[in-house]
Design a protein around this motif. Structure first.
Motif, PDB file in Angstrom:
ATOM      1  N   THR A 239     -88.186 117.575  12.496  1.00 41.94           N
ATOM      2  CA  THR A 239     -87.903 118.494  11.386  1.00 41.94           C
ATOM      3  C   THR A 239     -88.895 118.315  10.243  1.00 41.94           C
ATOM      4  O   THR A 239     -89.191 119.274   9.527  1.00 41.94           O
ATOM      5  CB  THR A 239     -86.476 118.306  10.838  1.00 41.94           C
ATOM      6  OG1 THR A 239     -86.313 116.963  10.353  1.00 41.94           O
ATOM      7  CG2 THR A 239     -85.430 118.601  11.896  1.00 41.94           C
ATOM      8  N   LYS A 240     -89.409 117.109  10.076  1.00 36.47           N
ATOM      9  CA  LYS A 240     -90.342 116.847   8.969  1.00 36.47           C
ATOM     10  C   LYS A 240     -91.615 117.685   9.093  1.00 36.47           C
ATOM     11  O   LYS A 240     -91.964 118.418   8.162  1.00 36.47           O
ATOM     12  CB  LYS A 240     -90.662 115.352   8.913  1.00 36.47           C
ATOM     13  CG  LYS A 240     -91.289 114.913   7.603  1.00 36.47           C
ATOM     14  CD  LYS A 240     -90.276 114.914   6.475  1.00 36.47           C
ATOM     15  CE  LYS A 240     -90.885 114.329   5.208  1.00 36.47           C
ATOM     16  NZ  LYS A 240     -89.958 114.410   4.064  1.00 36.47           N
ATOM     17  N   PRO A 241     -92.318 117.637  10.227  1.00 34.27           N
ATOM     18  CA  PRO A 241     -93.522 118.479  10.333  1.00 34.27           C
ATOM     19  C   PRO A 241     -93.193 119.964  10.486  1.00 34.27           C
ATOM     20  O   PRO A 241     -93.972 120.820  10.063  1.00 34.27           O
ATOM     21  CB  PRO A 241     -94.227 117.936  11.580  1.00 34.27           C
ATOM     22  CG  PRO A 241     -93.169 117.241  12.360  1.00 34.27           C
ATOM     23  CD  PRO A 241     -92.198 116.709  11.361  1.00 34.27           C
TER      24      PRO A 241
ATOM     25  N   LYS B 243     -88.484 120.699  -0.540  1.00 32.67           N
ATOM     26  CA  LYS B 243     -89.574 120.517   0.412  1.00 32.67           C
ATOM     27  C   LYS B 243     -89.468 121.483   1.599  1.00 32.67           C
ATOM     28  O   LYS B 243     -90.358 121.521   2.439  1.00 32.67           O
ATOM     29  CB  LYS B 243     -89.585 119.072   0.933  1.00 32.67           C
ATOM     30  CG  LYS B 243     -89.844 118.036  -0.154  1.00 32.67           C
ATOM     31  CD  LYS B 243     -89.711 116.626   0.406  1.00 32.67           C
ATOM     32  CE  LYS B 243     -89.885 115.578  -0.691  1.00 32.67           C
ATOM     33  NZ  LYS B 243     -89.677 114.205  -0.158  1.00 32.67           N
TER      34      LYS B 243
ATOM     35  N   GLY C 120     -90.546 120.417   6.888  1.00 34.38           N
ATOM     36  CA  GLY C 120     -90.842 119.658   5.672  1.00 34.38           C
ATOM     37  C   GLY C 120     -89.687 118.834   5.151  1.00 34.38           C
ATOM     38  O   GLY C 120     -89.798 118.198   4.104  1.00 34.38           O
ATOM     39  N   ILE C 121     -88.557 118.828   5.882  1.00 34.14           N
ATOM     40  CA  ILE C 121     -87.357 118.145   5.392  1.00 34.14           C
ATOM     41  C   ILE C 121     -86.795 117.159   6.412  1.00 34.14           C
ATOM     42  O   ILE C 121     -87.120 117.217   7.598  1.00 34.14           O
ATOM     43  CB  ILE C 121     -86.240 119.161   5.052  1.00 34.14           C
ATOM     44  CG1 ILE C 121     -85.830 119.931   6.318  1.00 34.14           C
ATOM     45  CG2 ILE C 121     -86.674 120.101   3.946  1.00 34.14           C
ATOM     46  CD1 ILE C 121     -84.546 120.729   6.190  1.00 34.14           C
ATOM     47  N   ASN C 122     -85.934 116.272   5.903  1.00 30.27           N
ATOM     48  CA  ASN C 122     -85.070 115.456   6.750  1.00 30.27           C
ATOM     49  C   ASN C 122     -83.714 116.152   6.839  1.00 30.27           C
ATOM     50  O   ASN C 122     -83.385 116.979   5.984  1.00 30.27           O
ATOM     51  CB  ASN C 122     -84.889 114.058   6.153  1.00 30.27           C
ATOM     52  CG  ASN C 122     -86.176 113.261   6.164  1.00 30.27           C
ATOM     53  OD1 ASN C 122     -86.948 113.316   7.128  1.00 30.27           O
ATOM     54  ND2 ASN C 122     -86.421 112.516   5.095  1.00 30.27           N
TER      55      ASN C 122
ATOM     56  N   ASN D 253     -84.917 116.982  -1.382  1.00 29.21           N
ATOM     57  CA  ASN D 253     -85.196 117.315   0.015  1.00 29.21           C
ATOM     58  C   ASN D 253     -85.294 118.830   0.191  1.00 29.21           C
ATOM     59  O   ASN D 253     -86.201 119.342   0.856  1.00 29.21           O
ATOM     60  CB  ASN D 253     -84.085 116.747   0.903  1.00 29.21           C
ATOM     61  CG  ASN D 253     -84.405 116.792   2.389  1.00 29.21           C
ATOM     62  OD1 ASN D 253     -85.560 116.791   2.798  1.00 29.21           O
ATOM     63  ND2 ASN D 253     -83.371 116.830   3.205  1.00 29.21           N
TER      64      ASN D 253
ATOM     65  N   LYS E  81     -91.050 106.391  15.475  1.00 26.65           N
ATOM     66  CA  LYS E  81     -92.405 106.733  15.027  1.00 26.65           C
ATOM     67  C   LYS E  81     -93.298 107.196  16.179  1.00 26.65           C
ATOM     68  O   LYS E  81     -94.224 107.976  15.971  1.00 26.65           O
ATOM     69  CB  LYS E  81     -93.042 105.532  14.317  1.00 26.65           C
ATOM     70  CG  LYS E  81     -92.379 105.188  12.993  1.00 26.65           C
ATOM     71  CD  LYS E  81     -93.087 104.035  12.319  1.00 26.65           C
ATOM     72  CE  LYS E  81     -92.444 103.714  10.968  1.00 26.65           C
ATOM     73  NZ  LYS E  81     -93.107 102.570  10.294  1.00 26.65           N
TER      74      LYS E  81
ATOM     75  N   ASN F 279     -85.454 113.783  12.703  1.00 34.86           N
ATOM     76  CA  ASN F 279     -86.339 113.948  11.535  1.00 34.86           C
ATOM     77  C   ASN F 279     -87.810 113.895  11.918  1.00 34.86           C
ATOM     78  O   ASN F 279     -88.657 114.469  11.227  1.00 34.86           O
ATOM     79  CB  ASN F 279     -86.035 112.868  10.487  1.00 34.86           C
ATOM     80  CG  ASN F 279     -84.733 113.122   9.762  1.00 34.86           C
ATOM     81  OD1 ASN F 279     -84.206 114.235   9.766  1.00 34.86           O
ATOM     82  ND2 ASN F 279     -84.192 112.093   9.126  1.00 34.86           N
ATOM     83  N   ARG F 280     -88.107 113.205  13.004  1.00 31.26           N
ATOM     84  CA  ARG F 280     -89.503 113.150  13.455  1.00 31.26           C
ATOM     85  C   ARG F 280     -90.031 114.550  13.772  1.00 31.26           C
ATOM     86  O   ARG F 280     -91.230 114.814  13.666  1.00 31.26           O
ATOM     87  CB  ARG F 280     -89.596 112.268  14.709  1.00 31.26           C
ATOM     88  CG  ARG F 280     -91.032 112.156  15.198  1.00 31.26           C
ATOM     89  CD  ARG F 280     -91.213 111.092  16.257  1.00 31.26           C
ATOM     90  NE  ARG F 280     -92.640 111.076  16.587  1.00 31.26           N
ATOM     91  CZ  ARG F 280     -93.125 111.273  17.800  1.00 31.26           C
ATOM     92  NH1 ARG F 280     -92.330 111.494  18.807  1.00 31.26           N
ATOM     93  NH2 ARG F 280     -94.417 111.251  18.010  1.00 31.26           N
TER      94      ARG F 280
END
Length: 205
Positions: free
Chosen positions: A133-135, A16, A138-140, A13, A47, A130-131
């Motif tokens: 933080t991911k974009p 990323k 790049g991480i959870n 993680n 989602k 995480n929805r």
């Protein structure tokens, strides 16, 4: 073996991570603090639904640090349904001064640092965070997670070995003799969850 797998996932993680300014999320926590948090959202699907507010409070030395609460309201791109307003009470008017999702999430990440996170059905709240933080990064979330309903279940199943355990929040609150703070919002829910955690873990000790 479990520790090896956990460390492997954490390192994968970390690789990323897009922004080195957030390396602190992966540090070993030495604060001795926990963060209990809750989100209010437009719905129950990570989602497609969005966060409207995040509330959090810290725990240290078996005390809820109510002087160190965190609350932020986030801008949203969808109309808030009347059904969700009945649950969280957040109206479009309440979000007129809300922060951008980037601003709000960055503030939240700086508040939690690398501290362990506690929550009630935490998996959902983490999935919602995480929805974003991911974009953005790049991480959870790499923090250790502690679920109060699991602690409550493990404690109660020994008393009702073949019974159905009621894991509804209000039921757990009542059975732990924690006063209901009334207004349903992210900060109040986080504080009540913190009190449940302390009640369960103190008795466990």
């Amino acid at each position: 073996m479990f520790s090896f797998i956990t460390n492997f996932k954490k390192n994968a993680n970390r690789k990323k991570l897009k922004d080195s300014a957030f390396e602190f999320l992966f540090d070993d926590d030495k604060s001795g603090e926990y963060v209990v948090f809750d989100t209010e959202t437009t719905g129950l699907n990570p989602k497609v639904d969005e966060i409207l507010s995040i509330g959090a409070v810290k725990i240290k030395d078996n005390r809820v640090l109510t002087s160190q609460t965190f609350e932020v309201f986030l801008q949203n791109s969808k109309e808030i349904s009347s059904n969700s307003i009945k649950i969280h009470g957040i109206r479009p008017f309440d979000l007129k001064d809300a922060k951008t999702t980037k601003e709000g999430i960055v503030e939240f990440l700086n508040f939690i640092g690398s501290r362990p996170l506690i929550g009630y059905y935490l998996e959902f709240d983490v999935a919602m965070i995480n929805r974003y933080t991911k974009p953005l990064l790049g991480i959870n979330l790499p923090n250790k997670m502690i679920e109060v309903s699991e602690i409550y279940f493990d404690k109660t199943i020994s008393l009702i070995p073949q019974g159905n355990i009621d894991l509804r929040f209000d039921t757990i609150l009542k059975n732990c003799s924690i006063p209901n703070m009334g207004a349903h919002n992210a900060v109040n829910d986080a504080i009540m969850t913190a009190m449940i955690y302390l009640k369960l873990t103190k008795e466990k000790e």
